[in-house]
Motif scaffolding. Structure first.
Motif, short mmCIF file in Angstrom:
data_model
loop_
_atom_site.label_atom_id
_atom_site.label_comp_id
_atom_site.label_asym_id
_atom_site.label_seq_id
_atom_site.Cartn_x
_atom_site.Cartn_y
_atom_site.Cartn_z
N SER A 220 -43.12 22.14 43.14
CA SER A 220 -44.49 21.67 43.24
C SER A 220 -44.69 20.37 42.48
N GLY A 221 -43.84 20.16 41.45
CA GLY A 221 -43.85 18.88 40.74
C GLY A 221 -44.91 18.75 39.68
N CYS A 222 -46.18 18.66 40.08
CA CYS A 222 -47.24 18.33 39.13
C CYS A 222 -47.49 19.44 38.12
N LEU A 223 -47.43 19.06 36.83
CA LEU A 223 -47.73 19.99 35.75
C LEU A 223 -49.22 19.98 35.43
N ILE A 224 -49.76 18.78 35.22
CA ILE A 224 -51.14 18.62 34.78
C ILE A 224 -51.74 17.38 35.43
N THR A 225 -53.00 17.48 35.83
CA THR A 225 -53.80 16.30 36.16
C THR A 225 -54.78 16.10 35.02
N LEU A 226 -54.65 14.99 34.31
CA LEU A 226 -55.44 14.78 33.10
C LEU A 226 -56.94 14.66 33.42
N ASP A 227 -57.75 15.29 32.59
CA ASP A 227 -59.20 15.31 32.80
C ASP A 227 -59.90 14.77 31.56
N GLN A 228 -60.62 13.65 31.72
CA GLN A 228 -61.27 13.02 30.57
C GLN A 228 -62.31 13.92 29.92
N SER A 275 -48.49 17.46 25.76
CA SER A 275 -48.00 18.81 26.03
C SER A 275 -49.03 19.66 26.78
N ASN A 276 -50.32 19.50 26.44
CA ASN A 276 -51.33 20.30 27.13
C ASN A 276 -52.32 19.46 27.94
N GLY A 277 -52.16 18.13 27.90
CA GLY A 277 -53.02 17.27 28.71
C GLY A 277 -54.41 17.06 28.16
N GLU A 278 -54.66 17.46 26.92
CA GLU A 278 -56.01 17.37 26.37
C GLU A 278 -56.36 15.94 25.97
N ASN A 279 -57.58 15.52 26.33
CA ASN A 279 -58.11 14.24 25.88
C ASN A 279 -58.46 14.36 24.40
#
Length: 396
Positions: A220-228, A275-279
């Motif tokens: 599936s590839g994508c781990l995270i889509t970053l969210d502001q 690591s977790n994509g957190e802003n």
């Protein structure tokens, strides 16, 4: 400084503390070097720079004219005033020269025998440094905006390529073919960057306002889509996640790979936990970004407080990475700056601009003295460079 040395001698201080403190001091003292020029070869804007990580001696530049230049940054003349000479160039007369603007150049991470370049002419070229001939050429259906090779990978030789299309392409240098495609973005890919910490983690930035982190081993590839908004406004709906309120055209991992910096045409820069994509919500203020294509910015390495260098119109803004404080603005170019690269061995910075110049920014040996101190001159040699040892412990 003497305090650091005495503490180190007594075994009270970690060996890295002195090095980090001095590296930080040097970065804070960066100024335009009046003693060093970089030979002007490009006839139009300089889009991209890269310094090889093995010796930190050779630098590549790529220009809007399609020309690629290789510079020697070492002062072989040993004179105080010198010019960083161009050792060779792939100019308009070279049979394999790019037809259009070169957007990215990168050294092979493990030795200086090979480098890569990509261009608006829809190609990625792999070059033999010794012969200046192409070892391989990858052709694409769309304009190429960016490419990147992993600085740490030992089990793969994948080059991530971002094009005008919404698909991220992975080219394998071993097989000479495009081995894989990452799908998920909706518009052109303006920047790509491999993690300096993990072999298979890739970050991509797109004109669709999104930044994605991928594990290229996963189907599936994508781990995270970053969210502001960290899921607060979008209710964690993946399709609604945006990193910026405009095109995202710049990516840069911190040197330890634990954080990711992004810049967008909404005049914002953001710092993310990789690591977790957190802003992390660090506020850098307005970061002016009028570039219609990829913006190449860079971070320091080995400082006690790391810094980020971002093209800001005709200047370069310097911020502390984790507090967001703007330290200074480096002024010297007279047209927009498109790229900068940090030389971590000596804490030097090189920048390329649409004014066709490459400028060298180096640590100052002198520090200003407050005007109200009438007992000293306006500037004095930094104590770190003095050879006079004091018998007191007041300094440090």
């Amino acid at each position: 400084m003497l305090g650091f040395l005495s503490a180190r001698q007594a075994g009270l201080e970690d060996p890295l503390c002195l090095r980090r403190a001095e590296s930080t001091r040097r970065v804070l003292g960066l100024e335009l070097n009046k003693d060093r020029d970089v030979e002007r070869i490009h006839g139009s804007g300089v889009n991209t720079l890269d310094i090889e990580p093995v010796e930190g001696r050779y630098m590549l530049s790529g220009g809007s004219d399609g020309v690629i230049v290789l510079y020697d940054l070492e002062n072989s003349s040993r004179k105080p005033y010198y010019t960083c000479k161009a050792l060779c160039s792939i100019d308009r007369n070279h049979p394999d020269v790019h037809k259009y603007s070169v957007e990215t150049v990168q050294w092979y991470p493990h030795d200086t025998g090979m480098f890569t370049s990509s261009s608006f002419d829809k190609t990625l070229k792999v070059w033999d440094t010794n012969t200046l001939q192409t070892a391989d050429v990858f052709n694409f259906e769309e304009t190429v905006y960016s490419h990147h090779m992993s600085p740490v990978a030992t089990k793969h030789c994948l080059v991530a390529v971002g094009t005008r299309g919404p698909k991220v392409q992975l080219c394998d240098l071993k097989s000479g073919s495009c081995s894989h495609i990452l799908q998920g973005h909706r518009q052109e890919i303006l920047a790509v960057s491999w993690s300096p910490r993990y072999d298979y983690i890739l970050a991509t930035a797109s004109a669709d306002s999104r930044v994605k982190l991928w594990d290229v081993r996963r189907a599936s590839g994508c781990l995270i889509t970053l969210d502001q908004h960290n899921g607060k406004k979008s209710q964690a709906v993946e399709s609604a996640n945006t990193a910026h309120n405009g095109k995202v055209n710049g990516l840069c991992f911190t040197s330890d790979g634990l954080h990711l910096l992004t810049v967008g045409t909404d005049n914002r820069m953001r710092l993310w936990n990789s690591s977790n994509g957190e802003n992390t919500l660090v506020n850098y203020g307005k970061v002016c970004n009028n570039s219609r294509k990829g913006l190449k910015f860079t971070v320091s390495c080995g400082c006690s407080s790391e810094f980020v260098f971002v093209p800001y119109g005709s200047t370069i803004a310097v911020y502390t990475v984790y507090s967001g404080e703007q330290i200074t603005m480096l002024k010297g170019h007279y047209k927009s700056v498109d790229c900068c690269v940090f030389q971590s061995n000596f804490q030097e910075l090189y920048s390329g601009s649409r004014d066709c110049n490459i400028l060298a920014w180096v640590p100052s040996l002198y520090e200003p003295v407050p005007d109200d101190d009438e007992t000293t001159t306006k500037s004095q040699l930094n104590p770190a460079f003095e050879d006079a040892w004091s018998s007191t412990d007041e300094e440090g």
